[in-house]
Enzyme design. Structure first.
Site, PDB file in Angstrom:
ATOM      1  N   ASP A   1       0.827  -1.216   0.000  1.00 17.84           N
ATOM      2  CA  ASP A   1       0.000   0.000   0.000  1.00 17.84           C
ATOM      3  C   ASP A   1       0.861   1.266   0.000  1.00 17.84           C
ATOM      4  O   ASP A   1       2.009   1.251   0.436  1.00 17.84           O
ATOM      5  CB  ASP A   1      -0.869   0.039   1.267  1.00 17.84           C
ATOM      6  CG  ASP A   1      -2.044  -0.910   1.186  1.00 17.84           C
ATOM      7  OD1 ASP A   1      -2.034  -1.790   0.298  1.00 17.84           O
ATOM      8  OD2 ASP A   1      -2.965  -0.793   2.013  1.00 17.84           O
TER       9      ASP A   1
ATOM     10  N   HIS B   1       3.662  -2.267   3.277  1.00 15.89           N
ATOM     11  CA  HIS B   1       3.668  -0.884   2.791  1.00 15.89           C
ATOM     12  C   HIS B   1       4.892  -0.546   1.961  1.00 15.89           C
ATOM     13  O   HIS B   1       5.975  -1.074   2.197  1.00 15.89           O
ATOM     14  CB  HIS B   1       3.518   0.087   3.970  1.00 15.89           C
ATOM     15  CG  HIS B   1       2.156   0.033   4.579  1.00 15.89           C
ATOM     16  ND1 HIS B   1       1.811  -0.922   5.509  1.00 15.89           N
ATOM     17  CD2 HIS B   1       1.028   0.757   4.342  1.00 15.89           C
ATOM     18  CE1 HIS B   1       0.530  -0.754   5.839  1.00 15.89           C
ATOM     19  NE2 HIS B   1       0.035   0.254   5.152  1.00 15.89           N
TER      20      HIS B   1
HETATM   21 ZN    ZN Z   1      -2.689   3.334   3.218  1.00 15.54          ZN
END
Ligand code: ZN
Length: 333
Positions: A132, A288
Site C-alpha cells: 500500500d 507498505h
Molecule cells: Zn494506506
C-alpha cells in the site's frame, strides 16, 4: 497525307508505351503484394507463437513442482496430477461440460495469464502480497526483488504525478503485477468527508493510472480498510458506488506489522506474515511501500523464500481472486 500518317504513327507509339508502362506497374504491384502479404502474415504468426511459448514456459516454471509430479505420476497408473495441457484447459471445464464440443476453449484459455490459470487450478494455499501507499523511493527495490524471485504481487497505489512515480506505475504493469487503487490523496478527512469526495478521489486516481499505463484499474483498497472508523460517509454507500463501477475492494487478513508503530526487525516481519498466512487458505498480506518502510524491503527476499519453501503459491490479485473483505460486499445492496 504523309504528315498525318506520321502523326498517327507517333500517337500509336505513345499509346503503346503508356500501356506497356501501366502493365509493368500493375505487375510490380502484384509482385509486391505477393511478397508483402505472406511476409506480414509470417511475422504476425511468429509473434503469436513467441507469445504463446513465453506463456507456456512461465506456466511450466510456476507449475514446476506439479509438473515434476506429473512426469513422475505419468509412469504410474492413475497419476495424481493432470497433464499440463489439462491444467491449461481445466479453467474451462465447467463451460466444456455445458458445450462439450466448444472449440473456442483453447483460445480463451490462451488469453489467461499463467497466474490466472494457476490461481484457478492449484490446491495449495494462496498468498497475495500487497503493498500500500506507493510509489515511494523503495518501489524499484521491491520490484527488483519480486523480479529476482519471479513473484507477482499487487500494488495499491496513491496518486503521484512526478516523473519517477509515473515510471513506477508503468513498471508495475509491465512486469505483470496488479496495479490497484488506494485513493488519490490518502487523506481520510478529505476522502471520507462526503460520498462525492470519495467518488471524485477514485475517478482522479483511476484516470491518472489509466493515462500513465493504458490500463484501467479494477481493484481498490480503502485507506484504513473497509472497517475503518473514521469515515463520515457510510462505508456501505462507498461500497455501493464501487459495485456500480465494477470495482472490487480488498482488505487483508495477514500483516507484516510495518504499520503498527512497533520497530519490527526483518526477521520479526517474516514471522508475523508466516503466522498470519498459516490461518487462511487465501491470505491477503498487508505491507507498505513508503518512505519509512525500509525493513519491509529488507524482509522481502526471506519472506518469499520461506513462503515458497512452505508450499504457498504467491499470486497477484486477478478477477479470479476471492476477495478478503472486512465489511462484506454481499452485505450491501
Ligand atoms: Zn494506506
Amino acid at each position: 497525307m504523309t504528315v498525318k500518317r506520321e502523326y498517327n504513327h507517333k500517337d500509336w507509339e505513345n499509346y503503346r508505351r503508356k500501356r506497356v508502362g501501366r502493365i509493368k506497374q500493375f505487375i510490380v504491384v502484384i509482385v509486391c503484394l505477393l511478397l508483402v502479404v505472406p511476409t506480414v502474415c509470417c511475422a504476425m504468426m511468429t509473434l503469436k507463437v513467441h507469445r504463446l511459448e513465453k506463456q507456456v514456459r512461465s506456466l511450466i516454471e510456476i507449475h514446476d513442482e506439479e509438473y515434476q509430479k506429473y512426469l513422475k505420476g505419468k509412469k504410474e497408473e492413475g497419476a495424481a496430477f493432470n497433464e499440463p495441457s489439462s491444467i491449461i484447459y481445466a479453467a474451462e471445464v465447467e463451460k466444456e461440460q455445458e458445450e462439450p464440443e466448444s472449440e473456442p476453449v483453447m483460445a480463451e484459455a490462451a488469453d489467461l495469464t499463467p497466474e490466472e490459470l494457476l490461481e484457478q487450478n492449484t490446491e495449495k494455499k494462496k498468498v497475495y502480497l500487497t503493498f500500500d501507499d506507493g510509489p515511494s523511493q523503495y518501489s524499484n527495490e521491491l520490484l527488483n526483488v519480486l523480479k529476482k524471485y519471479n513473484v507477482k504481487a499487487t500494488f495499491f497505489v496513491i496518486g503521484k504525478t512526478d516523473k519517477e512515480s509515473l515510471k513506477i506505475y508503468k513498471r508495475i504493469v509491465e512486469e505483470g503485477h496488479t496495479l490497484a487503487m488506494h485513493s488519490y490523496t490518502h487523506k481520510y478527512d478529505v476522502i471520507y468527508k462526503s460520498l462525492d469526495n470519495f467518488k471524485k478521489d477514485i475517478e482522479k486516481l483511476s484516470n491518472l493510472l489509466y493515462e500513465a499505463t493504458g490500463v484501467r484499474p479494477k481493484y481498490y483498497r480503502f485507506p484504513g480498510g473497509s472497517s475503518n472508523q473514521v469515515s463520515k460517509v457510510s462505508v456501505k454507500k462507498c461500497i455501493s458506488y464501487l459495485k456500480e463501477k465494477g470495482i472490487t475492494y480488498f482488505d487483508w487478513n495477514a500483516v507484516n506489522g510495518d504499520a503498527t508503530g512497533k520497530k519490527y526487525t526483518a526477521k520479526q516481519m517474516v514471522a508475523n506474515v508466516m503466522e498470519g498466512v498459516s490461518k487462511n487458505n487465501n491470505s491477503m498480506v498487508l505491507m507498505h511501500d513508503t518512505v519509512s518502510k525500509d525493513t519491509t524491503v529488507k524482509s522481502l527476499p526471506s519472506l518469499i523464500k520461506k513462503l515458497k519453501k512452505e508450499g504457498y503459491v504467491l499470486l497477484p490479485i486477478t478477477d479470479y481472486t476471492k476477495p478478503v473483505q472486512h465489511v462484506k460486499a454481499e452485505s450491501v445492496k
